[in-house]
Design an enzyme around this catalytic site. Sequence first.
Site, PDB file in Angstrom:
ATOM      1  CB  CYS A 162       5.296  26.621  -1.615  1.00  0.00           C
ATOM      2  SG  CYS A 162       3.827  26.484  -0.601  1.00  0.00           S
TER       3      CYS A 162
HETATM    4  N1  LIG Z   1       2.241  27.150   4.017  1.00  0.00           N
HETATM    5  C1  LIG Z   1       1.882  27.759   2.913  1.00  0.00           C
HETATM    6  O1  LIG Z   1       2.097  28.951   2.797  1.00  0.00           O
HETATM    7  C2  LIG Z   1       1.181  27.043   1.761  1.00  0.00           C
HETATM    8  C3  LIG Z   1       0.726  27.806   0.693  1.00  0.00           C
HETATM    9  C4  LIG Z   1       0.055  27.181  -0.354  1.00  0.00           C
HETATM   10  C5  LIG Z   1      -0.143  25.800  -0.328  1.00  0.00           C
HETATM   11  N2  LIG Z   1       0.319  25.050   0.717  1.00  0.00           N
HETATM   12  C6  LIG Z   1       0.020  23.625   0.689  1.00  0.00           C
HETATM   13  O2  LIG Z   1      -0.985  23.320   1.639  1.00  0.00           O
HETATM   14  C7  LIG Z   1      -0.762  22.044   2.220  1.00  0.00           C
HETATM   15  C8  LIG Z   1      -0.685  22.138   3.733  1.00  0.00           C
HETATM   16  O3  LIG Z   1       0.422  22.952   4.069  1.00  0.00           O
HETATM   17  P1  LIG Z   1       0.568  23.678   5.459  1.00  0.00           P
HETATM   18  O4  LIG Z   1       1.671  24.674   5.264  1.00  0.00           O
HETATM   19  O5  LIG Z   1      -0.738  24.142   5.959  1.00  0.00           O
HETATM   20  O6  LIG Z   1       1.098  22.467   6.357  1.00  0.00           O
HETATM   21  P2  LIG Z   1       1.188  22.409   7.985  1.00  0.00           P
HETATM   22  O7  LIG Z   1       2.234  21.419   8.270  1.00  0.00           O
HETATM   23  O8  LIG Z   1       1.268  23.786   8.538  1.00  0.00           O
HETATM   24  O9  LIG Z   1      -0.212  21.842   8.420  1.00  0.00           O
HETATM   25  C9  LIG Z   1      -0.649  20.569   8.101  1.00  0.00           C
HETATM   26  C10 LIG Z   1      -1.478  20.046   9.262  1.00  0.00           C
HETATM   27  O10 LIG Z   1      -2.017  18.793   8.863  1.00  0.00           O
HETATM   28  C11 LIG Z   1      -1.996  17.928   9.976  1.00  0.00           C
HETATM   29  N3  LIG Z   1      -2.091  16.559   9.489  1.00  0.00           N
HETATM   30  C12 LIG Z   1      -1.126  15.797   8.949  1.00  0.00           C
HETATM   31  N4  LIG Z   1      -1.622  14.595   8.596  1.00  0.00           N
HETATM   32  C13 LIG Z   1      -2.924  14.592   8.929  1.00  0.00           C
HETATM   33  C14 LIG Z   1      -3.966  13.634   8.819  1.00  0.00           C
HETATM   34  N5  LIG Z   1      -3.740  12.441   8.284  1.00  0.00           N
HETATM   35  N6  LIG Z   1      -5.176  13.966   9.269  1.00  0.00           N
HETATM   36  C15 LIG Z   1      -5.395  15.195   9.813  1.00  0.00           C
HETATM   37  N7  LIG Z   1      -4.457  16.142   9.936  1.00  0.00           N
HETATM   38  C16 LIG Z   1      -3.228  15.843   9.510  1.00  0.00           C
HETATM   39  C17 LIG Z   1      -0.718  18.279  10.691  1.00  0.00           C
HETATM   40  O11 LIG Z   1      -0.749  17.865  12.044  1.00  0.00           O
HETATM   41  C18 LIG Z   1      -0.693  19.801  10.547  1.00  0.00           C
HETATM   42  O12 LIG Z   1      -1.360  20.437  11.612  1.00  0.00           O
HETATM   43  C19 LIG Z   1       0.494  21.508   1.562  1.00  0.00           C
HETATM   44  O13 LIG Z   1       0.130  20.714   0.473  1.00  0.00           O
HETATM   45  C20 LIG Z   1       1.186  22.748   1.064  1.00  0.00           C
HETATM   46  O14 LIG Z   1       1.993  22.490  -0.057  1.00  0.00           O
HETATM   47  C21 LIG Z   1       0.965  25.659   1.781  1.00  0.00           C
END
Ligand SMILES: NC(=O)c1ccc[n+]([C@@H]2O[C@H](COP(=O)([O-])OP(=O)(O)OC[C@H]3O[C@@H](n4cnc5c(N)ncnc54)[C@H](O)[C@@H]3O)[C@@H](O)[C@H]2O)c1
Length: 436
Positions: free
Chosen positions: A273
């Site tokens: 982030c």
């Molecule tokens: N990790 C955090 O603490 C956090 C906190 C707040 C916001 N976010 C936001 O949330 C969002 C997701 O982050 P995350 O940390 O969960 O990412 P992550 O990489 O842990 O998970 C994302 C998942 O999406 C899947 N994916 C990718 N493309 C796809 C598609 N086309 N169809 C279906 N699945 C698909 C991936 O295989 C993966 O399992 C981002 O925008 C991030 O900025 C993350």
Amino acid sequence: MSSHLRLIERFEGRSAVVAIIGLGYVGLPLVLRFSEEGFRVLGLDIDQRKVDQLSAGKSNIEHISSSDIAAAVAAGFEATTDLSRVAEADAIILCVPTPLNKYREPDLSYVIGTVDSIVPHMRPGQLVSLESTTYPGTTEEELRPRLEAVGLVIGETTFLVYSPEREDPGNATYSTRTIPKIVGGATPACLEAGAALYRQVIDRVVPVSSTQAAELTKLLENIHRAVNIGLVNEMKIVADRMGIDIYEVIDAAATKPFGFVPYYPGPGLGGHCIPIDPFYLTWKAREYGVHTRFIELAGEINSSMPDHVMTKLMGGMNKRGKALKGSRILVLGIAYKRNVDDMRESPSVILMEKLRDTGAEVSYSDPYFPHFPETRDHDFTLSSTELTEEALAGSDCVLLATDHDAFDYAKIAAHAQLIVDTRGRYRDALPNVIRA
Ligand SMILES: NC(=O)c1ccc[n+]([C@@H]2O[C@H](COP(=O)([O-])OP(=O)(O)OC[C@H]3O[C@@H](n4cnc5c(N)ncnc54)[C@H](O)[C@@H]3O)[C@@H](O)[C@H]2O)c1
């Protein structure tokens, strides 16, 4: 009864099916929360391995237990790669990645790719919520037209909201349920339906007037952190030159009961982030002729931290009559922050690369990573070093990059020749510890 009221009734009566797309750090806790509240949950991901693992009741994230996943599976949670199954869902929640491309511009390809793959399977009477962090305007400019292109009418047949995730992996005080949730709707009916969905699983839902306001709220939160971390990193360098202990100063300032929030310096920014999200706004602001100088400056200071650490480390080695080339450097912690198994954007890895490029022999120790993970950007074929007395004493320098609680700090101090502490873990002055 209008379509959004019918949907709300299904949310409140728990007869609604919730599809969560992207089963990562954000999606998985939501799966568990909806499942705990009695919803039938569909988890969709393109990663077959992840889907198989979750279907077998196994967690792939350190702070989420397999028993919780298994309980969700027993309660009807299904993981699948078949995106056409969104047809079964009343609510579709998108939690896919939003990284930066190599020009440090927003990469919305995951969000857009997901929306393009689900629209052919959508039907009237569904709610879509985007949770991925992004710039203001994404929901209106990218999602709405794609839904409308297949004949869905936003606010009438289909309800569109933006609701940013505020997950803080490893935080023991706040959970998905107790972290208030912001929701902005494309129309008033959208907002009503979205708020009703999240109210079933989150203690406090905070409605805002538009999807753009919700998108910018998330960015403000992360920019606030990035800027304040940049400030404290700059203060660290000033204090160091002046011979003042920055941690003593922060702790003293934090006794002020109002108007001051403590932030702590470190070896650079990590995680998905804080190093990334602010630049979503920088990019979008250009369209409006605005140059986001605070964000750029914080980015500049924060990304210069590994060089500061290198300078301090080389100074410490130099005092001991050692060159970096050929020296053995043991890096403690490759996760981006303490007590998590996530090394995205980890400054430890940048430091390892800089050390290797200078000719040092680099090893690492991290209880969360027995082997250095294969990633697209970094190639280290290393396994975690066990922190024995010999390993500590045999290293010319121990670089404390991530201060996991699992490390035995007394043992490290007792046996390491030189410790470079980037996290302020050693508060008392010790002859073999230097701060960086
Ligand atoms: N990790 C955090 O603490 C956090 C906190 C707040 C916001 N976010 C936001 O949330 C969002 C997701 O982050 P995350 O940390 O969960 O990412 P992550 O990489 O842990 O998970 C994302 C998942 O999406 C899947 N994916 C990718 N493309 C796809 C598609 N086309 N169809 C279906 N699945 C698909 C991936 O295989 C993966 O399992 C981002 O925008 C991030 O900025 C993350």
